[in-house]
Design an enzyme around this catalytic site. Structure first.
Site, PDB file in Angstrom:
ATOM      1  N   PHE A 223       0.832  -1.210   0.000  1.00  0.00           N
ATOM      2  CA  PHE A 223       0.000   0.000   0.000  1.00  0.00           C
ATOM      3  C   PHE A 223       0.874   1.271   0.000  1.00  0.00           C
ATOM      4  O   PHE A 223       0.906   2.027  -0.982  1.00  0.00           O
ATOM      5  CB  PHE A 223      -0.949  -0.082   1.210  1.00  0.00           C
ATOM      6  CG  PHE A 223      -1.517   1.215   1.680  1.00  0.00           C
ATOM      7  CD1 PHE A 223      -2.095   2.114   0.776  1.00  0.00           C
ATOM      8  CD2 PHE A 223      -1.499   1.548   3.036  1.00  0.00           C
ATOM      9  CE1 PHE A 223      -2.630   3.324   1.220  1.00  0.00           C
ATOM     10  CE2 PHE A 223      -2.031   2.740   3.478  1.00  0.00           C
ATOM     11  CZ  PHE A 223      -2.588   3.643   2.579  1.00  0.00           C
TER      12      PHE A 223
ATOM     13  N   TYR B  55       3.485  -7.240  17.102  1.00  0.00           N
ATOM     14  CA  TYR B  55       3.827  -6.350  15.984  1.00  0.00           C
ATOM     15  C   TYR B  55       4.505  -5.084  16.518  1.00  0.00           C
ATOM     16  O   TYR B  55       5.575  -4.683  16.034  1.00  0.00           O
ATOM     17  CB  TYR B  55       2.550  -6.007  15.205  1.00  0.00           C
ATOM     18  CG  TYR B  55       2.713  -4.878  14.225  1.00  0.00           C
ATOM     19  CD1 TYR B  55       3.520  -5.016  13.094  1.00  0.00           C
ATOM     20  CD2 TYR B  55       2.062  -3.656  14.425  1.00  0.00           C
ATOM     21  CE1 TYR B  55       3.666  -3.971  12.192  1.00  0.00           C
ATOM     22  CE2 TYR B  55       2.198  -2.616  13.521  1.00  0.00           C
ATOM     23  CZ  TYR B  55       3.008  -2.770  12.412  1.00  0.00           C
ATOM     24  OH  TYR B  55       3.156  -1.736  11.520  1.00  0.00           O
TER      25      TYR B  55
ATOM     26  N   VAL C  56      -9.245   0.894   9.366  1.00  0.00           N
ATOM     27  CA  VAL C  56     -10.703   1.056   9.506  1.00  0.00           C
ATOM     28  C   VAL C  56     -11.331   1.735   8.288  1.00  0.00           C
ATOM     29  O   VAL C  56     -12.430   1.366   7.863  1.00  0.00           O
ATOM     30  CB  VAL C  56     -11.091   1.779  10.826  1.00  0.00           C
ATOM     31  CG1 VAL C  56     -10.655   3.216  10.829  1.00  0.00           C
ATOM     32  CG2 VAL C  56     -12.583   1.691  11.066  1.00  0.00           C
TER      33      VAL C  56
ATOM     34  N   ASN D  61       8.181  -9.710  -1.520  1.00  0.00           N
ATOM     35  CA  ASN D  61       7.852 -11.119  -1.793  1.00  0.00           C
ATOM     36  C   ASN D  61       6.367 -11.316  -2.095  1.00  0.00           C
ATOM     37  O   ASN D  61       5.895 -12.453  -2.137  1.00  0.00           O
ATOM     38  CB  ASN D  61       8.291 -12.013  -0.614  1.00  0.00           C
ATOM     39  CG  ASN D  61       7.479 -11.745   0.634  1.00  0.00           C
ATOM     40  OD1 ASN D  61       6.632 -10.850   0.653  1.00  0.00           O
ATOM     41  ND2 ASN D  61       7.735 -12.505   1.688  1.00  0.00           N
TER      42      ASN D  61
HETATM   43  N1  LIG Z   1      -0.760   1.248   7.010  1.00  0.00           N
HETATM   44  C1  LIG Z   1      -0.566   1.853   8.161  1.00  0.00           C
HETATM   45  O1  LIG Z   1      -1.474   2.492   8.710  1.00  0.00           O
HETATM   46  C2  LIG Z   1       0.782   1.814   8.832  1.00  0.00           C
HETATM   47  C3  LIG Z   1       0.927   2.494  10.049  1.00  0.00           C
HETATM   48  C4  LIG Z   1       2.169   2.478  10.665  1.00  0.00           C
HETATM   49  C5  LIG Z   1       3.234   1.820  10.088  1.00  0.00           C
HETATM   50  N2  LIG Z   1       3.060   1.148   8.916  1.00  0.00           N
HETATM   51  C6  LIG Z   1       4.227   0.475   8.354  1.00  0.00           C
HETATM   52  O2  LIG Z   1       4.400   0.930   7.016  1.00  0.00           O
HETATM   53  C7  LIG Z   1       4.954  -0.120   6.211  1.00  0.00           C
HETATM   54  C8  LIG Z   1       4.083  -0.342   4.988  1.00  0.00           C
HETATM   55  O3  LIG Z   1       2.790  -0.734   5.443  1.00  0.00           O
HETATM   56  P1  LIG Z   1       1.597  -0.996   4.440  1.00  0.00           P
HETATM   57  O4  LIG Z   1       0.355  -0.574   5.132  1.00  0.00           O
HETATM   58  O5  LIG Z   1       1.910  -0.456   3.107  1.00  0.00           O
HETATM   59  O6  LIG Z   1       1.614  -2.583   4.418  1.00  0.00           O
HETATM   60  P2  LIG Z   1       1.483  -3.607   3.189  1.00  0.00           P
HETATM   61  O7  LIG Z   1       1.209  -4.931   3.809  1.00  0.00           O
HETATM   62  O8  LIG Z   1       0.545  -3.086   2.168  1.00  0.00           O
HETATM   63  O9  LIG Z   1       2.951  -3.584   2.580  1.00  0.00           O
HETATM   64  C9  LIG Z   1       3.984  -4.370   3.080  1.00  0.00           C
HETATM   65  C10 LIG Z   1       4.732  -4.935   1.873  1.00  0.00           C
HETATM   66  O10 LIG Z   1       5.827  -5.709   2.353  1.00  0.00           O
HETATM   67  C11 LIG Z   1       5.879  -6.923   1.615  1.00  0.00           C
HETATM   68  N3  LIG Z   1       6.512  -7.941   2.469  1.00  0.00           N
HETATM   69  C12 LIG Z   1       6.041  -8.458   3.629  1.00  0.00           C
HETATM   70  N4  LIG Z   1       6.906  -9.335   4.134  1.00  0.00           N
HETATM   71  C13 LIG Z   1       7.964  -9.375   3.287  1.00  0.00           C
HETATM   72  C14 LIG Z   1       9.186 -10.097   3.256  1.00  0.00           C
HETATM   73  N5  LIG Z   1       9.502 -10.959   4.229  1.00  0.00           N
HETATM   74  N6  LIG Z   1      10.044  -9.884   2.236  1.00  0.00           N
HETATM   75  C15 LIG Z   1       9.744  -9.005   1.233  1.00  0.00           C
HETATM   76  N7  LIG Z   1       8.599  -8.303   1.208  1.00  0.00           N
HETATM   77  C16 LIG Z   1       7.723  -8.481   2.219  1.00  0.00           C
HETATM   78  C17 LIG Z   1       4.441  -7.253   1.285  1.00  0.00           C
HETATM   79  O11 LIG Z   1       4.283  -8.131   0.180  1.00  0.00           O
HETATM   80  C18 LIG Z   1       3.881  -5.861   1.002  1.00  0.00           C
HETATM   81  O12 LIG Z   1       4.030  -5.515  -0.350  1.00  0.00           O
HETATM   82  C19 LIG Z   1       5.062  -1.341   7.120  1.00  0.00           C
HETATM   83  O13 LIG Z   1       6.376  -1.412   7.600  1.00  0.00           O
HETATM   84  C20 LIG Z   1       4.106  -1.036   8.262  1.00  0.00           C
HETATM   85  O14 LIG Z   1       4.502  -1.662   9.443  1.00  0.00           O
HETATM   86  C21 LIG Z   1       1.857   1.125   8.267  1.00  0.00           C
END
Ligand SMILES: NC(=O)c1ccc[n+]([C@@H]2O[C@H](COP(=O)([O-])OP(=O)(O)OC[C@H]3O[C@@H](n4cnc5c(N)ncnc54)[C@H](O)[C@@H]3O)[C@@H](O)[C@H]2O)c1
Length: 303
Positions: free
Chosen positions: A11, A140, A183, A32
């Site tokens: 995302f 987490y 949400v 991945n």
């Molecule tokens: N969405 C939120 O509200 C939010 C809030 C705080 C922090 N974050 C952090 O921001 C980052 C991005 O979050 P997001 O919402 O886009 O999540 P997401 O799940 O959409 O994206 C994570 C990506 O990482 C890839 N991935 C997961 N495990 C992997 C691995 N072992 N090797 C290679 N690729 C891997 C997934 O395929 C995915 O494309 C994350 O680190 C998350 O912890 C997100």
């Protein structure tokens, strides 16, 4: 600028890749596809379909020698971290460590890490700033905090430059109901299926919702200006569930129905992150109000 974006099919990561490429950067994506989608991948990016904890990921850093690494790949699903703490640790901690080891031997200009307000757990103050004591209540949150600590120690011990960005609840196009802070995505998916929205408790609980493009801009600013710092990327404003629904009613052409259930156990009532440090140090500020961001997000699904 040459950048590696881990999680660049996810995302937030896919929006970052799009922006970096639109600004002329050469971008490599390590992902991945465990939660990311191939269709989100920018065609101009070089894609490496590999795990961040593998030697392949290490070798991509060695061979590409990027200026910047934006480390966004993660297991970001809180409930999954409870059912599989080990898997969560392997991706979030061991994966981060693998990338840091590469940066230790093959220096980068900055290592920008996506962290989260989940590191704080149940902090009772009205607005949280970066000096508040982190005390995660999920695996987490714990794995993200542990990664932060590894990053800081790599910074102190091996002079690996870093920026740690703790996000509020990020929202925007391409978000799914899985993962963190979803949400808004949950509500929009319900609306797509013409289902009622479920409100836990009275709906007066508030969160700090930050639009994805503002998070992308903060990452790019932090890469250049935010070295050896931990800061919040948020709006510093609270929006309740009832306010979210009222806004959605403005943009949605069909009737929106909702119902209340009991409070979710363990949920905190209010969460809001002070963003004054990022504003001051990065000269960054969020440009999207919740009204504008929600309108864009709704439009991406119902145009
Ligand atoms: N969405 C939120 O509200 C939010 C809030 C705080 C922090 N974050 C952090 O921001 C980052 C991005 O979050 P997001 O919402 O886009 O999540 P997401 O799940 O959409 O994206 C994570 C990506 O990482 C890839 N991935 C997961 N495990 C992997 C691995 N072992 N090797 C290679 N690729 C891997 C997934 O395929 C995915 O494309 C994350 O680190 C998350 O912890 C997100």
């Amino acid at each position: 600028m040459k950048a590696i974006v881990t999680g660049g099919a996810g995302f937030i990561g896919s929006h970052l890749v799009d922006t970096l490429i639109s600004r002329g950067s050469c971008v490599h994506v390590i992902d991945n596809l465990s939660s990311g989608k191939r269709e989100y991948l920018n065609r101009s990016a070089e894609f490496h379909n590999i795990d961040i904890s593998s030697s392949d990921a290490y070798n991509v850093i060695v061979s590409e020698r990027p200026d910047y690494i934006f480390h966004m790949a993660a297991q970001a699903d809180v409930s999954r971290s409870t059912s599989s703490p080990f898997e969560d640790m392997q991706t979030n901690i061991a994966g981060t460590l693998n990338l840091l080891e590469a940066c230790r031997h093959f220096p980068v200009k900055n290592f920008v890490f996506s962290s989260t307000s989940a590191v704080y757990g149940n902090v009772s103050s009205d607005i949280i700033n970066e000096t508040c004591h982190p005390s995660p209540i999920s695996f987490y949150g714990l794995s993200k905090l542990t990664s932060e600590n590894y990053i800081k120690l790599y910074g102190d011990t091996f002079e690996v430059p870093f920026s740690i960005l703790r996000y509020g609840n990020v929202y925007g196009p391409r978000q799914t109901s899985k993962g963190e802070g979803g949400v808004i995505a949950v509500f929009l998916e319900k609306l797509l299926r013409n289902e009622k929205l479920k409100i836990n408790g009275d709906g007066l609980q508030t969160r700090d919702y930050v639009y994805v493009q503002d998070v992308v801009d903060a990452n790019i600013d932090a890469a250049v200006k935010g070295k050896q710092m931990t800061m919040h990327i948020s709006t510093g404003e609270r929006t309740s569930i009832l306010q979210l629904i009222a806004l959605l009613k403005r943009y949605h052409s069909n009737e929106i129905l909702s119902f209340h259930t009991t409070d979710r156990q363990g949920d905190i009532k209010h969460s809001c992150l002070d963003n004054s440090l990022a504003k001051r140090e990065l000269n960054w500020k969020p440009h999207y109000s919740i009204e504008e961001g929600l309108k864009e997000t709704h439009l991406s699904l119902f145009n």
